[in-house]
Design a protein around this motif. Structure first.
Motif, mmCIF file in Angstrom:
data_model
loop_
_atom_site.group_PDB
_atom_site.id
_atom_site.type_symbol
_atom_site.label_atom_id
_atom_site.label_comp_id
_atom_site.label_asym_id
_atom_site.label_seq_id
_atom_site.Cartn_x
_atom_site.Cartn_y
_atom_site.Cartn_z
ATOM 1 N N HIS A 14 35.183 39.918 31.563
ATOM 2 C CA HIS A 14 35.328 39.995 33.022
ATOM 3 C C HIS A 14 35.925 38.720 33.619
ATOM 4 O O HIS A 14 35.448 38.202 34.627
ATOM 5 N N VAL A 15 36.983 38.224 32.968
ATOM 6 C CA VAL A 15 37.685 37.045 33.476
ATOM 7 C C VAL A 15 39.181 37.353 33.587
ATOM 8 O O VAL A 15 39.688 38.281 32.961
ATOM 9 N N TRP A 16 39.867 36.556 34.392
ATOM 10 C CA TRP A 16 41.301 36.718 34.599
ATOM 11 C C TRP A 16 42.034 35.403 34.394
ATOM 12 O O TRP A 16 41.434 34.332 34.484
ATOM 13 N N ALA A 17 43.340 35.517 34.148
ATOM 14 C CA ALA A 17 44.227 34.359 34.038
ATOM 15 C C ALA A 17 45.486 34.659 34.845
ATOM 16 O O ALA A 17 45.995 35.775 34.817
ATOM 17 N N ARG A 18 45.962 33.657 35.584
ATOM 18 C CA ARG A 18 47.206 33.806 36.360
ATOM 19 C C ARG A 18 48.132 32.638 36.018
ATOM 20 O O ARG A 18 47.838 31.494 36.371
ATOM 21 N N TRP A 56 45.735 29.491 36.029
ATOM 22 C CA TRP A 56 44.542 29.556 36.870
ATOM 23 C C TRP A 56 43.578 30.553 36.240
ATOM 24 O O TRP A 56 44.007 31.586 35.727
ATOM 25 N N VAL A 57 42.283 30.279 36.287
ATOM 26 C CA VAL A 57 41.275 31.111 35.639
ATOM 27 C C VAL A 57 40.124 31.384 36.593
ATOM 28 O O VAL A 57 39.715 30.496 37.358
ATOM 29 N N GLY A 58 39.587 32.605 36.541
ATOM 30 C CA GLY A 58 38.425 32.925 37.362
ATOM 31 C C GLY A 58 37.710 34.171 36.870
ATOM 32 O O GLY A 58 38.104 34.789 35.876
ATOM 33 N N MET A 59 36.649 34.522 37.584
ATOM 34 C CA MET A 59 35.876 35.737 37.323
ATOM 35 C C MET A 59 36.516 36.901 38.066
ATOM 36 O O MET A 59 37.049 36.718 39.153
ATOM 37 N N THR A 60 36.394 38.099 37.521
ATOM 38 C CA THR A 60 36.926 39.274 38.198
ATOM 39 C C THR A 60 35.977 39.753 39.296
ATOM 40 O O THR A 60 34.812 39.351 39.367
ATOM 41 N N ASP A 61 36.487 40.643 40.123
ATOM 42 C CA ASP A 61 35.669 41.295 41.137
ATOM 43 C C ASP A 61 34.513 42.033 40.463
ATOM 44 O O ASP A 61 33.401 42.077 40.984
ATOM 45 N N VAL A 62 34.776 42.585 39.282
ATOM 46 C CA VAL A 62 33.730 43.276 38.525
ATOM 47 C C VAL A 62 32.595 42.306 38.207
ATOM 48 O O VAL A 62 31.411 42.603 38.432
ATOM 49 N N ALA A 63 32.946 41.123 37.700
ATOM 50 C CA ALA A 63 31.938 40.128 37.319
ATOM 51 C C ALA A 63 31.103 39.692 38.515
ATOM 52 O O ALA A 63 29.868 39.624 38.430
ATOM 53 N N GLN A 64 31.762 39.403 39.638
ATOM 54 C CA GLN A 64 31.002 38.919 40.791
ATOM 55 C C GLN A 64 30.102 40.013 41.342
ATOM 56 O O GLN A 64 29.010 39.743 41.807
ATOM 57 N N SER A 65 30.551 41.270 41.260
ATOM 58 C CA SER A 65 29.741 42.383 41.743
ATOM 59 C C SER A 65 28.509 42.574 40.855
ATOM 60 O O SER A 65 27.397 42.789 41.353
#
Length: 146
Positions: free
Chosen positions: A20-24, A32-41
């Motif tokens: 549940h992570v993304w890379a841009r 850039w790296v972060g958590m997905t909307d799925v992860a935060q939900s």
């Protein structure tokens, strides 16, 4: 932007659905790296974020930091190996930025990748990425609450 089971998934990001992570990728070759909307939900309201320090070199799959919510504490895996060149300091004082804007203001770390070509091959993006994420959400009965 695609929406699956109430979860927002931008079509232009690279995803590691199991983590549940993304890379841009940025124009300068950094990521850039972060958590997905799925992860935060799934996590719920985030109350504490601790990120790795500047200059730290991370292997793909190792912890970019830890996140704590009222119902969960966990490590967030980095989808790309490399040196941490920036951390989102705003998350210390406003951890809910991840809940409010996981793909923008809620980014976690910025990385100079060791080998983006290799790591990118392990991630999914575009229509294929959205389809694979949709299959995972359906298989696991996951939906997002906003």
């Amino acid at each position: 932007m695609s929406e699956i089971n109430g979860c927002r998934l931008p079509d232009d990001l690279y995803y590691w659905p199991d983590k549940h992570v993304w890379a841009r990728p940025d124009h300068d070759g950094t990521i850039w790296v972060g958590m997905t909307d799925v992860a935060q939900s799934l996590a719920g309201k985030i109350v504490v974020v601790n990120l790795r320090s500047l200059g730290k070199t991370l292997a793909r799959g190792k912890s970019a930091g830890t996140v704590e919510s009222g119902k969960w504490v966990g490590s967030i895996a980095t989808p790309v190996a490399g040196e941490v060149i920036a951390v989102n300091e705003r998350l210390k004082s406003t951890p809910t930025l991840i809940n409010d804007d996981p793909y923008g203001e809620g980014w976690m770390i910025h990385v100079r990748p060791t080998n983006w070509e290799v790591d990118r091959a392990e991630l999914v993006t575009g229509e294929n990425g959205i389809r694979q994420y949709q299959e995972k959400l359906s298989r696991e009965g996951i939906s997002c609450q906003h």
